[in-house]
Design a protein around this motif. Structure first.
Motif, PDB file in Angstrom:
ATOM      1  N   LYS A   3       7.499 -65.122 -59.970  1.00 28.68           N
ATOM      2  CA  LYS A   3       6.319 -64.135 -59.536  1.00 28.68           C
ATOM      3  C   LYS A   3       5.412 -63.761 -60.688  1.00 28.68           C
ATOM      4  N   TRP A   6       2.053 -61.868 -60.424  1.00 31.79           N
ATOM      5  CA  TRP A   6       1.969 -60.445 -59.779  1.00 31.79           C
ATOM      6  C   TRP A   6       1.849 -59.599 -60.365  1.00 31.79           C
ATOM      7  N   ILE A  49       1.885 -53.997 -52.861  1.00 30.34           N
ATOM      8  CA  ILE A  49       1.578 -55.541 -52.336  1.00 30.34           C
ATOM      9  C   ILE A  49       2.728 -55.984 -53.420  1.00 30.34           C
ATOM     10  N   GLU A  50       2.450 -55.611 -54.962  1.00 35.82           N
ATOM     11  CA  GLU A  50       3.456 -56.982 -56.366  1.00 35.82           C
ATOM     12  C   GLU A  50       4.703 -56.910 -54.717  1.00 35.82           C
ATOM     13  N   GLN A  53       5.721 -59.009 -52.513  1.00 32.88           N
ATOM     14  CA  GLN A  53       5.816 -60.112 -53.650  1.00 32.88           C
ATOM     15  C   GLN A  53       7.444 -60.526 -53.902  1.00 32.88           C
ATOM     16  N   VAL A  54       7.118 -59.566 -54.991  1.00 32.63           N
ATOM     17  CA  VAL A  54       8.647 -59.736 -56.397  1.00 32.63           C
ATOM     18  C   VAL A  54       9.890 -59.096 -55.322  1.00 32.63           C
ATOM     19  N   LYS A  55      10.619 -58.483 -53.767  1.00 36.72           N
ATOM     20  CA  LYS A  55      11.874 -58.351 -53.670  1.00 36.72           C
ATOM     21  C   LYS A  55      12.400 -58.971 -54.665  1.00 36.72           C
ATOM     22  N   SER A  60      11.608 -53.905 -57.030  1.00 36.42           N
ATOM     23  CA  SER A  60      10.787 -53.415 -55.878  1.00 36.42           C
ATOM     24  C   SER A  60      10.503 -52.156 -55.987  1.00 36.42           C
TER      25      SER A  60
END
Length: 177
Positions: A3, A6, A49-50, A53-55, A60
């Motif tokens: 990702k 992101w 948000i980012e 998305q990259v949990k 994160s």
């Protein structure tokens, strides 16, 4: 990390927000405070948000917390632009103190990954912005709270662009068997 876009998006948004914040001293103090509050809030929302998305990324959770601090700080700055330059300067200093400490912690959390040093530098710059603001250094048209906050956002944006590009290169480079 699949990702990486992101991280690139976050870096570009932070760089744009930083450029906007640096350009603001031309405007009145109220406009600077209001727009800086919006800029910090936008940067924080994009960071949240980012992070969602990259949990799977090791940093994160820290990223999510940094974004939340930026959103809350940005909203407080936006809602209180008339409270005086000292209050706004102190509030911006507090936001960058917390952001700097969290970015440094994040850097050490993701240390084995490429680009972690950029996060460390961004955290140190944020702490420098905090120190300059709280020391009540004399401001000029080139050296204002908005300018200093913009520099911190620019360095942070460059850090995330560097991380994105390093992760993109790592994905494209075939691993030796």
């Amino acid at each position: 990390m699949s990702k990486w876009p992101w991280f690139l998006l976050l870096g570009v948004v932070l760089i744009l927000c930083g450029v906007l914040a640096v350009m603001l001293p031309v405007l009145s103090t109220i406009a600077v405070s209001s727009v800086l509050g919006v800029v910090l809030s936008i940067a924080g929302v994009v960071k949240i948000i980012e992070a969602l998305q990259v949990k799977e990324w090791a940093g994160s959770t820290w990223h999510l917390l940094i974004g939340a601090v930026e959103v809350v700080g940005g909203i407080l700055i936006y809602l209180n632009p008339l409270k005086g330059a000292l209050a706004v300067t102190l509030l911006i200093g507090i936001v960058f103190l917390i952001q700097g400490v969290m970015q440094i912690a994040l850097a050490f959390r993701v240390k084995p990954q490429s680009g972690w040093g950029w996060l460390l530098i961004a955290g140190l710059v944020a702490l420098g912005v905090c120190a300059a603001m709280t020391m009540k250094l004399r401001y000029t048209s080139f050296y204002t709270p908005g300018t200093m906050a913009g520099v911190a956002l620019l360095v942070g944006g460059c850090a995330y662009v560097a991380i994105a590009l390093a992760n993109r290169r790592a994905r494209r480079t075939p691993r030796p068997a």
